[in-house]
Design an enzyme around this catalytic site. Sequence first.
Site, PDB file in Angstrom:
ATOM      1  N   GLY A  46      31.720  59.417 104.304  1.00  0.00           N
ATOM      2  CA  GLY A  46      31.335  60.019 105.666  1.00  0.00           C
ATOM      3  C   GLY A  46      29.842  60.374 105.813  1.00  0.00           C
ATOM      4  O   GLY A  46      29.218  59.843 105.384  1.00  0.00           O
ATOM      5  N   LEU A  85      28.457  59.489 108.528  1.00  0.00           N
ATOM      6  CA  LEU A  85      27.885  58.106 108.497  1.00  0.00           C
ATOM      7  C   LEU A  85      26.535  58.241 109.312  1.00  0.00           C
ATOM      8  O   LEU A  85      26.333  59.234 110.431  1.00  0.00           O
ATOM      9  CB  LEU A  85      28.825  57.190 109.692  1.00  0.00           C
ATOM     10  CG  LEU A  85      30.205  57.286 108.946  1.00  0.00           C
ATOM     11  CD1 LEU A  85      31.121  56.292 109.646  1.00  0.00           C
ATOM     12  CD2 LEU A  85      30.147  56.572 107.411  1.00  0.00           C
ATOM     13  N   HIS A 106      25.103  53.259 107.134  1.00  0.00           N
ATOM     14  CA  HIS A 106      26.423  52.839 107.189  1.00  0.00           C
ATOM     15  C   HIS A 106      26.672  51.921 108.424  1.00  0.00           C
ATOM     16  O   HIS A 106      27.468  50.894 108.215  1.00  0.00           O
ATOM     17  CB  HIS A 106      27.424  53.978 107.475  1.00  0.00           C
ATOM     18  CG  HIS A 106      27.209  54.983 106.276  1.00  0.00           C
ATOM     19  ND1 HIS A 106      26.747  56.299 106.217  1.00  0.00           N
ATOM     20  CD2 HIS A 106      27.757  54.959 104.859  1.00  0.00           C
ATOM     21  CE1 HIS A 106      26.821  56.798 105.137  1.00  0.00           C
ATOM     22  NE2 HIS A 106      27.325  56.079 104.228  1.00  0.00           N
ATOM     23  N   VAL A 124      18.326  50.813 104.546  1.00  0.00           N
ATOM     24  CA  VAL A 124      17.833  51.267 105.872  1.00  0.00           C
ATOM     25  C   VAL A 124      16.876  52.531 105.988  1.00  0.00           C
ATOM     26  O   VAL A 124      17.221  53.265 105.122  1.00  0.00           O
ATOM     27  CB  VAL A 124      18.960  51.342 106.868  1.00  0.00           C
ATOM     28  CG1 VAL A 124      18.488  51.721 108.249  1.00  0.00           C
ATOM     29  CG2 VAL A 124      19.855  50.264 106.961  1.00  0.00           C
ATOM     30  N   SER A 153      23.197  60.381 103.616  1.00  0.00           N
ATOM     31  CA  SER A 153      23.797  61.708 104.113  1.00  0.00           C
ATOM     32  C   SER A 153      23.248  63.089 103.939  1.00  0.00           C
ATOM     33  O   SER A 153      23.294  63.926 104.684  1.00  0.00           O
ATOM     34  CB  SER A 153      25.192  61.429 103.812  1.00  0.00           C
ATOM     35  OG  SER A 153      25.767  60.414 104.182  1.00  0.00           O
TER      36      SER A 153
END
Length: 281
Positions: free
Chosen positions: A31, A33, A37, A176, A186
């Site tokens: 999560g 994100l 992602h 990225v 995150s």
Amino acid sequence: MKTIRTVQAMAAWSAAHHREGVTIGLVPTMGALHAGHRALIRVARLSCDAVVVSLFVNPAQFGPKEDFARYPRKPKADATLCRKEGVDVLFAPHVDEIYPDGFQTTVSVPRLARRWEGEQRPGHFDGVATVVTKLLTLVRPAAAFFGQKDFQQAALITRLAEDLNLGARVIVYPTVREADGLALSSRNVFLTPVQRRAAPALFQALKAGRAAILAGGRSGAAIQQVMRKVVGKESLAGIDYLAVCDPDTLEPLKHIRDCAVLLGAIRIGRIRLIDNLLVKC
Ligand code: PAF
């Protein structure tokens, strides 16, 4: 988009889609994100008929002194991003679904987990390997997508999928980055503005190492020194490791022949940053 919260419903959805010959792409996440992602979801969308994103902050991969409790959680924003990207299923199970009472099995990939993150975070990769094995077994994807930022994790998952004949291709997608080179993560939200300015030191070090190799440097120790010097200039950064390794075994290289992976982890305050660069010469 369908949100599934139980193991039973996930397995049933997967079985029904297999019967119809639908190829499933799985993007496992914890999560919070971000664009990294999103890139994985997009490549999964392009190569598979249906996309499942799993969202599970896996307690088994956090050490007792690590940040499980304060790991960023943004379930609403995550669902919005997934819906926007055309995800078919968001699999967001409760912890008891994945680790019910009596659970005691561990999957280990000992040689690939031995060094680097495995040494800094004892037990971490057993937690990753166990949950990813469960996810691949449940969802039964044709392909599963992971970011290259976690190079060691990707290597280990590729190995376990093959060793255990899990039937999923493991696709590793390039990291990225922010405009200044910082790899998206995150945990970057925890960096203060001052720490954020220091954070690209890791990527700069890896780039300096790569430049030294491309200029003809072949000694692992010398390349390591080049990288240490760059991070050393950033007073806020402490080095966990900066290593020159064989990309398949992740063992340190004394002499670089045709390729190497530069692996690095630094600490800025309480935040750990990891990154890597694959170099072919
Ligand atoms: O990279 C991650 O987010 C996690 O380690 C993973 C692969 C989802 C397993 O919990």
